[in-house]
Motif scaffolding. Structure first.
Motif, PDB file in Angstrom:
ATOM      1  N   ALA A   1       0.811  -1.220   0.000  1.00  7.93           N
ATOM      2  CA  ALA A   1       0.000   0.000   0.000  1.00  7.93           C
ATOM      3  C   ALA A   1       0.838   1.262   0.000  1.00  7.93           C
ATOM      4  CB  ALA A   1      -0.926   0.006   1.219  1.00  7.93           C
ATOM      5  N   GLY A   2       2.141   1.124   0.233  1.00  7.06           N
ATOM      6  CA  GLY A   2       3.006   2.295   0.265  1.00  7.06           C
ATOM      7  C   GLY A   2       2.837   3.112   1.527  1.00  7.06           C
ATOM      8  N   ASN A   3       2.791   2.431   2.678  1.00 13.16           N
ATOM      9  CA  ASN A   3       2.609   3.104   3.958  1.00 13.16           C
ATOM     10  C   ASN A   3       3.794   2.863   4.882  1.00 13.16           C
ATOM     11  OD1 ASN A   3       0.048   4.114   3.293  1.00 13.16           O
ATOM     12  ND2 ASN A   3      -0.961   2.228   3.975  1.00 13.16           N
ATOM     13  N   LEU A   4       3.924   3.764   5.836  1.00 14.04           N
ATOM     14  CA  LEU A   4       5.008   3.718   6.804  1.00 14.04           C
ATOM     15  C   LEU A   4       4.411   3.573   8.205  1.00 14.04           C
ATOM     16  CD1 LEU A   4       8.160   4.247   7.155  1.00 14.04           C
ATOM     17  CD2 LEU A   4       7.502   6.604   7.676  1.00 14.04           C
ATOM     18  N   TYR A   5       4.837   2.536   8.931  1.00 15.12           N
ATOM     19  CA  TYR A   5       4.408   2.327  10.307  1.00 15.12           C
ATOM     20  C   TYR A   5       5.585   2.641  11.226  1.00 15.12           C
ATOM     21  CZ  TYR A   5       0.177  -0.043   8.665  1.00 15.12           C
ATOM     22  OH  TYR A   5      -1.030  -0.329   8.074  1.00 15.12           O
TER      23      TYR A   5
ATOM     24  N   ASP B   1       1.938   4.763  14.906  1.00 13.49           N
ATOM     25  CA  ASP B   1       1.316   5.584  13.880  1.00 13.49           C
ATOM     26  C   ASP B   1       1.523   4.979  12.499  1.00 13.49           C
ATOM     27  OD1 ASP B   1       1.221   7.154  16.131  1.00 13.49           O
ATOM     28  OD2 ASP B   1       1.804   9.002  15.125  1.00 13.49           O
ATOM     29  N   VAL B   2       0.761   5.499  11.538  1.00 18.59           N
ATOM     30  CA  VAL B   2       0.915   5.130  10.144  1.00 18.59           C
ATOM     31  C   VAL B   2       0.815   6.402   9.314  1.00 18.59           C
ATOM     32  CG1 VAL B   2      -1.562   4.723   9.726  1.00 18.59           C
ATOM     33  CG2 VAL B   2       0.156   3.538   8.316  1.00 18.59           C
ATOM     34  N   SER B   3       1.495   6.411   8.189  1.00 15.49           N
ATOM     35  CA  SER B   3       1.392   7.515   7.235  1.00 15.49           C
ATOM     36  C   SER B   3       1.706   6.977   5.857  1.00 15.49           C
ATOM     37  CB  SER B   3       2.368   8.650   7.601  1.00 15.49           C
ATOM     38  OG  SER B   3       3.701   8.273   7.276  1.00 15.49           O
ATOM     39  N   ARG B   4       1.515   7.791   4.850  1.00 18.08           N
ATOM     40  CA  ARG B   4       2.035   7.463   3.540  1.00 18.08           C
ATOM     41  C   ARG B   4       3.562   7.529   3.613  1.00 18.08           C
ATOM     42  NH1 ARG B   4      -0.752   4.605   0.659  1.00 18.08           N
ATOM     43  NH2 ARG B   4       0.093   5.430  -1.296  1.00 18.08           N
TER      44      ARG B   4
END
Length: 614
Positions: free
Chosen positions: A427-431, A441-444
């Motif tokens: 999904a192209g996300n950063l945890y 947290d999570v973000s793009r």
């Protein structure tokens, strides 16, 4: 006479004591070693880098090796035009072409504190010690570790030719030099305050100078005279090489006299009637042709990070870790797999990011040219966009860049203490974990659309790991009730899968195919596995605890059947096979280790499917 004097490299006229000197090259930080290639009138200097400089040139734009770790001793093979060097901290012997293009680690086992290296690359000769034509091609080095000694080995690093020739009555063997005509070596010993000599095999050992030596270091020979430097008196001396008589001062009041060489054609002889096997077509070798005392008297070798093919002459198409630019290009570009390393490690220290090949066993680590960081913590690698992410705990922020150091940017700011990072490559996300804000947290990947996923029931969250194939996230918490928790990737349906027999669970990794979770307990120094629901818990590895050390397992990464971790107490990267439980040290000797990511490159499409999990 060539003198490395820490701040500069000087040329001295040795025909008269205290003769005028000329500083050939100045403004060094720590020029401790120098050698020369007489035929080309070139000087090699070891400082923070290794320089190759013509006598009438500036040292600018003459770097040949930019990756130095510690004390370096240099020796030039004037027959095949290569440099050999010692690394004191990383305990290894290396060889590279004089332009620095190809570089290989030859020896790295059973070296304690290697200090000085000298070569005899001459193809063959009759000497007083050998009454018939004899091939030599030896390298000699001193080691003043816990078991001081002088060793020799063939110049190709063949272990069959390696032996310790001096092992007794020796303390601090510093510099070593050669008498080519008589096949003897001379060395300085600052511990027992002597200069001694012996034959190449260690026989006929005798003391040459054993009085009034305070701290002898560098040594060289010319005709019937022996020359040496002394740190305490800051002087250069000479005497008769056989008797030790006729001792006198050649030069005094030197800032810090280190290495010394007599720069003369006679110190680099070559018999034009004998052909070196590397002279014709580089011995048939595609890259490095190294001369040897064992038939056929040469060996083909490949730069560190590349394997040699079955013909034992041709190097596989791959990445030479001696040139970080080639490594970066091969990993970054969307090209066939054979243009890059199959497997490698990226690891962080507090001050830099580095890479090691897992394809070969030399253990050479190379600095990634990434700047603009303060205090590096945990790292993650995005195999799709090929970015390296790191937590900078001094700013504090999560940052990223390309492997070539370009595009450095802040991804997440407004943090108290960024701890662990994990990439959802689908999904192209950063945890990420902020251990002082007690959030996950999570973000793009670019830091946008940030959302707090987990804010409750977190005591001391440490590491997070995601499995986007199956839609799970896992984290470790070593608070009052240490536990390992699984949840959906949006933070819902939290489930404590492991709650007993935990002290400080830190690193965590998952296998999305086998649906296994792995974790390391840094306080117990053990690694375990379990199914995603916590069943079938099994001990994989248990090591010896060291009193006063609570950081035995820190960085943590799974690749294939192996788990890699940084051991801060051992200052090493360790590996354990999850099936057999066999454990080994992959790399050691670096201080301030933090995190590690083990990477296998499959090609672009497979990268997306398989991904890399830390």
């Amino acid at each position: 006479m060539l003198l490395a004097n820490r701040r500069n490299v000087q040329l001295l006229d040795a025909s008269e004591p205290d003769a005028d000197v000329k500083a050939v090259f100045s403004d060094f930080t720590d020029a401790v070693n120098a050698d020369f290639l007489y035929d080309k009138q070139q000087i090699f200097v070891s400082d923070q880098y290794i320089y190759r400089i013509g006598l009438n040139q500036s040292r600018d734009n003459n770097l040949i090796v930019t990756e130095l770790y510690s004390w370096k001793s240099l020796a030039c093979d004037w027959i095949t035009e290569k440099l050999y060097s010692l690394d004191l901290d990383f305990k290894r012997v290396e060889v590279f072409t004089i332009d620095g293009k190809y570089r290989k680690i030859l020896l790295w086992d059973n070296l304690d504190k290697p200090r000085s290296i000298a070569l005899d690359p001459i193809q063959g000769r009759e000497t007083l010690n050998f009454k018939r034509m004899k091939s030599f091609r030896w390298m000699f080095w001193t080691d003043w570790g816990s078991a001081p000694k002088i060793e020799r080995c063939g110049m190709d690093g063949n272990l069959q030719s390696r032996s310790a020739i001096v092992k007794y009555n020796i303390q601090w063997p510093n510099s070593v030099t050669m008498d080519y005509e008589h096949s003897t070596i001379y060395w300085t010993d600052a511990g027992i305050h002597r200069i001694e000599r012996c034959n190449y095999d260690g026989s006929n050992r005798r003391s040459i100078v054993n009085t009034d030596l305070l701290h002898p270091f560098g040594i060289t020979l010319f005709n019937e005279s022996l020359y040496w430097t002394d740190w305490r008196t800051r002087s250069i001396y000479r005497c008769n090489k056989d008797s030790g008589n006729n001792r006198e001062i050649v030069a005094s009041n030197k800032y810090s006299p280190m290495d010394i060489r007599v720069m003369s054609q006679e110190r680099q002889p070559r018999d034009v009637n004998i052909t070196c096997p590397c002279d014709v077509n580089n011995g048939g070798c595609s890259h490095l042709c190294l001369i040897s005392p064992i038939k056929p008297f040469y060996t083909c070798a490949c730069p560190t990070g590349v394997n040699i093919l079955e013909d034992q002459k041709t190097c596989a198409e791959g990445t030479f870790l001696c040139d970080i630019r080639v490594f970066i290009k091969s990993v970054d570009e969307e090209s066939p797999m054979n243009q890059a390393l199959d497997e490698f490690i990226i690891f962080s220290r507090k001050q830099d990011l580095r890479v090691i090949s897992l394809d070969t066993t030399e253990g050479l680590d190379i600095n990634l040219p990434i700047k603009d960081h303060q205090l590096i913590g945990h790292i993650a690698y995005d195999s799709v966009d090929r970015h390296i992410y790191w937590a900078d705990t001094d700013i504090p922020a999560i940052r990223r860049s390309h492997l070539d150091g370009t595009g450095v940017e802040d991804v997440i700011t407004d943090l108290l203490f960024p701890e662990s990072i994990s990439i959802d490559w689908i999904a192209g996300n950063l945890y990420f974990v902020d251990s002082m804000m007690y959030t996950i947290d999570v973000s793009r990947l670019n830091g946008s659309s940030r959302k707090m996923l987990v804010t409750e029931n977190l005591d001391e969250p440490r590491s997070v790991c995601v499995d986007p194939v199956n839609g799970y996230m896992f984290w470790t918490d070593w608070g009052g009730q240490p536990r390992i928790v699984r949840a959906n990737m949006d933070g819902t349906d939290q489930f404590e899968i492991i709650t007993s027999s935990l002290t400080r669970p830190y690193g965590i990794a998952v296998d999305s195919v086998e649906k296994k979770v792995y974790w390391g307990d840094t306080a117990e120094y053990k690694i375990e596995e379990a199914n995603y629901d916590g069943s079938n818990r099994r001990l994989i590895f248990s090591g010896d605890l060291v009193e006063g050390s609570n950081e035995r397992i820190f960085g943590f990464s799974l690749l294939g059947d192996n788990i890699y971790w940084t051991d801060l107490q051992k200052e090493a990267i360790e590996r354990v096979n999850i099936k057999s439980g066999s454990n080994e040290t992959v790399f050691s000797g670096r201080k301030d280790l933090v995190s590690v990511v083990a990477v296998k490159r499959y090609g672009l499409e497979d990268d997306i499917l398989v991904g890399f999990i830390t």
